[in-house]
Design a protein around this motif. Structure first.
Motif, PDB file in Angstrom:
ATOM      1  N   THR A 142       0.791  -1.313   0.109  1.00 50.05           N
ATOM      2  CA  THR A 142       0.010  -0.180  -0.111  1.00 50.05           C
ATOM      3  C   THR A 142       1.093   1.302  -0.039  1.00 50.05           C
ATOM      4  O   THR A 142       0.597   2.227  -0.615  1.00 50.05           O
ATOM      5  CB  THR A 142      -0.778   0.039   1.281  1.00 50.05           C
ATOM      6  N   LYS A 143       1.819   1.258   0.702  1.00 50.74           N
ATOM      7  CA  LYS A 143       2.880   2.193   0.845  1.00 50.74           C
ATOM      8  C   LYS A 143       3.481   2.609  -0.791  1.00 50.74           C
ATOM      9  O   LYS A 143       3.833   3.584  -1.085  1.00 50.74           O
ATOM     10  CB  LYS A 143       3.898   2.197   1.944  1.00 50.74           C
ATOM     11  N   LYS A 144       4.012   1.469  -1.102  1.00 50.50           N
ATOM     12  CA  LYS A 144       4.570   1.582  -2.462  1.00 50.50           C
ATOM     13  C   LYS A 144       3.594   1.990  -3.534  1.00 50.50           C
ATOM     14  O   LYS A 144       4.207   2.881  -4.227  1.00 50.50           O
ATOM     15  CB  LYS A 144       5.130   0.226  -2.983  1.00 50.50           C
ATOM     16  N   GLN A 177      -5.051   5.750   1.123  1.00 49.75           N
ATOM     17  CA  GLN A 177      -3.943   5.084   1.638  1.00 49.75           C
ATOM     18  C   GLN A 177      -4.164   4.723   3.267  1.00 49.75           C
ATOM     19  O   GLN A 177      -3.960   3.611   3.809  1.00 49.75           O
ATOM     20  CB  GLN A 177      -2.707   5.762   1.638  1.00 49.75           C
ATOM     21  N   GLU A 199       1.489   9.103  -5.857  1.00 48.56           N
ATOM     22  CA  GLU A 199       1.668  10.588  -5.204  1.00 48.56           C
ATOM     23  C   GLU A 199       2.781  11.119  -6.127  1.00 48.56           C
ATOM     24  O   GLU A 199       2.524  12.384  -6.772  1.00 48.56           O
ATOM     25  CB  GLU A 199       2.107  10.687  -3.888  1.00 48.56           C
ATOM     26  N   LYS A 200       3.602  10.503  -6.612  1.00 46.79           N
ATOM     27  CA  LYS A 200       4.967  11.169  -7.750  1.00 46.79           C
ATOM     28  C   LYS A 200       4.265  11.456  -8.991  1.00 46.79           C
ATOM     29  O   LYS A 200       4.375  12.386  -9.546  1.00 46.79           O
ATOM     30  CB  LYS A 200       6.047  10.195  -7.942  1.00 46.79           C
ATOM     31  N   ARG A 201       3.333  10.421  -9.466  1.00 48.14           N
ATOM     32  CA  ARG A 201       2.623  10.738 -10.743  1.00 48.14           C
ATOM     33  C   ARG A 201       1.833  11.805 -10.694  1.00 48.14           C
ATOM     34  O   ARG A 201       1.695  12.587 -11.670  1.00 48.14           O
ATOM     35  CB  ARG A 201       2.059   9.212 -11.256  1.00 48.14           C
ATOM     36  N   TYR A 251       1.128   3.910  -2.965  1.00 54.73           N
ATOM     37  CA  TYR A 251       0.862   5.472  -2.527  1.00 54.73           C
ATOM     38  C   TYR A 251       1.870   6.551  -3.166  1.00 54.73           C
ATOM     39  O   TYR A 251       1.784   7.257  -3.412  1.00 54.73           O
ATOM     40  CB  TYR A 251       0.488   5.559  -1.107  1.00 54.73           C
ATOM     41  N   ASN A 252       3.150   5.936  -2.892  1.00 56.17           N
ATOM     42  CA  ASN A 252       4.349   6.890  -3.339  1.00 56.17           C
ATOM     43  C   ASN A 252       4.085   6.873  -4.953  1.00 56.17           C
ATOM     44  O   ASN A 252       4.704   8.101  -5.487  1.00 56.17           O
ATOM     45  CB  ASN A 252       5.584   6.044  -2.738  1.00 56.17           C
ATOM     46  N   TRP A 253       3.941   5.761  -5.488  1.00 52.07           N
ATOM     47  CA  TRP A 253       3.938   6.047  -7.099  1.00 52.07           C
ATOM     48  C   TRP A 253       2.721   6.861  -7.754  1.00 52.07           C
ATOM     49  O   TRP A 253       2.868   7.543  -8.507  1.00 52.07           O
ATOM     50  CB  TRP A 253       3.654   4.415  -7.627  1.00 52.07           C
ATOM     51  N   HIS A 265      -4.084  10.085  -0.553  1.00 55.56           N
ATOM     52  CA  HIS A 265      -3.932   9.984   0.959  1.00 55.56           C
ATOM     53  C   HIS A 265      -4.802   9.603   1.686  1.00 55.56           C
ATOM     54  O   HIS A 265      -4.429   8.557   2.609  1.00 55.56           O
ATOM     55  CB  HIS A 265      -3.287  11.536   1.195  1.00 55.56           C
ATOM     56  N   GLN A 312       2.251  14.344  -8.713  1.00 58.30           N
ATOM     57  CA  GLN A 312       2.755  15.526  -8.423  1.00 58.30           C
ATOM     58  C   GLN A 312       3.451  16.119  -9.926  1.00 58.30           C
ATOM     59  O   GLN A 312       3.585  17.222 -10.256  1.00 58.30           O
ATOM     60  CB  GLN A 312       3.740  15.236  -7.553  1.00 58.30           C
TER      61      GLN A 312
END
Length: 383
Positions: A29-31, A56, A37-39, A33-35, A53, A41
Motif C-alpha cells: 500500500t505504501k509503495k 492510503q 503521489e509522484k505521478r 501510494y508513493n507511486w 492520501h 505531482q
C-alpha cells in the motif's frame, strides 16, 4: 516449551502468516501510494493528492482491522466462527468499496480539471464544467454510499429501491419542498439558462456587487471589491433581479448626477459637467455616425428633476466596462465639485430652521442666565 509448541503449533503458524500478510499488504500500500503521489505531482504539481492520501489511510486501517479479526478466529469456537467470518467479509467489502469510491472520485475530478484547463487555455466558458463536476462527484459518493448499505441486510431493501428509477423519483418527490433541492434546481437553471457565468460582474443590490467566482450545487459565490466573498443560495439568486455587466456588450453608461441650487447658473453647470466628462481618459465616444456628422456632443447633459432645494443635472458618460465606469464616476464627482467651487456653482445642503414660542424663548434665556451665575460663583473663590 516443546509441549506448548506442540499444542499450539497450528495457531502460532496461522498467527505468523496473518501478521506477515498484514505487513506485506501495508508495504505494498505504501509503495502504491508513493507511486501514485509522484505521478500526480508530475502531472499536477499544484494539487495535493488528498483522496489518494485518504485511500492510503483507509487501506492501512483496513489491513490492520482485518488482521486483528483474523487473529481473533484463533480464540473463538465453531459456533461463533460463522458470525465472525461474515463480519470479516463485511469489513473487507466496506473497505474495498470505500477505496474504490475515493479512486473513482479522484478520476472524475482529474478528468474535469483537464477539461476545465483545456477550455481556459482556449478562452472558453467553464461554468457548466465546474458545476457538473460537483454533480458527478456527488453521484460517485452517493453510489458508493448505496453500495456500502448493501452490506447490511436491514438496509438492502432501501438501497435497492434507491438504485431503482422509482426510488429516485420517490426520493426527489419527498424532498421537493426542501431548501437543498431548491438550491440544486436553482443551480441547474443558472447553468442551463446562463443569466451569468464565472468571471461575470453582477449586481444583486447595492451591497452585493462583484465577480462570480464559483457556482456550486447549493450557492453562488461573488467576490466583491473589498475582496470579500458573498455566498448567496441559488434559490435566492434565481428570484432576484440582477444586473450582469458582462452579458452582451461590455460598454457601460454611467450616470453622473449632481444637484445645484436654484440661484446657480444651469447652463454653466451643464457646460462644466460636459467638459469634465469629455476630458476624462476612460470616456469613450458612443455617438452614432449620424450624431458625429451633426457634431453633437460626446456627453449628453440634461436637467432631470426640480427638487425641493436643488436642480438635478445628469450627464450620460460611456466607458469600456464596468470597472472603468466606476473609476470614472469617482473621478468626475471630485473634479466637478472642484470646478463648481471655482466657478461659483453652489451645491445645496440641508438647512434647518428652529422656531421657538415666546414663553419657551424666555425660559431658555433665564436658564442660560442661571447657568452663567453659577459658573461665576464657582470661579470667584479661585480669584
Amino acid at each position: 516449551m516443546n509441549e506448548f509448541w506442540t499444542n499450539h503449533k497450528e495457531a502460532i503458524i496461522y498467527a505468523a502468516i496473518v501478521i506477515t500478510i498484514v505487513l506485506i499488504l501495508r508495504f505494498l500500500t505504501k509503495k502504491l501510494y508513493n507511486w501514485l503521489e509522484k505521478r500526480t505531482q508530475i502531472k499536477y504539481p499544484n494539487d495535493a493528492p488528498s483522496n489518494i492520501h485518504l485511500a492510503q489511510k483507509i487501506l492501512n486501517a483496513l489491513w490492520l482491522v482485518l488482521g486483528i479479526m483474523a487473529l481473533g478466529f484463533i480464540f473463538i469456537d465453531e459456533e461463533q466462527y460463522k458470525t465472525a467470518r461474515e463480519n470479516f467479509y463485511i469489513v473487507l467489502y466496506l473497505g474495498i468499496v470505500a477505496v474504490l469510491t475515493l479512486f473513482a472520485a479522484s478520476l472524475v475530478q482529474t478528468w474535469f480539471k483537464r477539461s476545465i484547463k483545456h477550455r481556459v487555455a482556449n478562452n472558453e466558458d467553464t461554468t457548466s464544467y465546474k458545476f457538473l463536476r460537483y454533480i458527478a462527484i456527488f453521484a460517485v459518493y452517493f453510489l458508493g454510499g448505496i453500495l456500502m448499505l448493501i452490506a447490511f441486510k436491514s438496509m438492502r431493501s432501501f438501497a435497492a429501491t434507491a438504485l431503482g428509477g422509482a426510488g429516485i423519483v420517490a426520493v426527489v418527490a419527498g424532498v421537493a419542498s426542501q431548501e437543498a433541492l431548491s438550491n440544486l434546481v436553482g443551480g441547474l437553471f443558472i447553468i442551463f439558462f446562463k443569466p451569468f457565468k464565472l468571471g461575470d460582474i453582477i449586481k444583486v443590490d447595492e451591497s452585493m456587487v462583484g465577480t462570480v467566482t464559483d457556482i456550486t450545487l447549493r450557492h453562488t459565490i461573488i467576490r466583491n471589491y473589498e475582496n470579500k466573498m458573498i455566498v448567496i443560495p441559488n434559490a435566492i439568486i434565481n428570484k432576484e433581479k440582477l444586473i450582469n455587466y458582462d452579458l452582451g456588450t461590455h460598454i457601460c453608461c454611467q450616470w453622473i448626477e449632481v444637484g445645484i441650487s436654484y440661484d446657480s447658473d444651469i447652463d454653466l453647470a451643464k457646460r462644466i459637467m460636459r467638459e469634465e466628462c469629455e476630458d476624462h481618459p476612460n470616456l469613450i465616444d458612443h455617438r452614432s455616425e449620424l450624431e458625429k456628422y451633426n457634431e453633437e456632443n460626446k456627453v449628453v447633459v440634461r436637467v432631470i428633476a426640480l427638487g425641493d432645494s436643488s436642480v438635478t443635472i445628469r450627464a450620460w458618460a460611456w466607458a469600456s466596462n464596468y470597472n472603468q465606469a466606476f473609476s470614472m464616476k469617482c473621478d468626475l464627482y471630485e473634479s466637478i465639485k472642484k470646478r463648481f467651487d471655482k466657478e461659483g456653482i453652489e451645491i445645496p445642503f440641508p438647512h434647518r430652521t428652529l422656531i421657538f414660542k415666546e414663553n419657551q424663548l424666555e425660559g431658555l434665556r433665564s436658564k442660560a442666565q442661571n447657568t452663567n451665575q453659577v459658573s461665576v460663583e464657582k470661579e470667584e473663590p479661585d480669584a
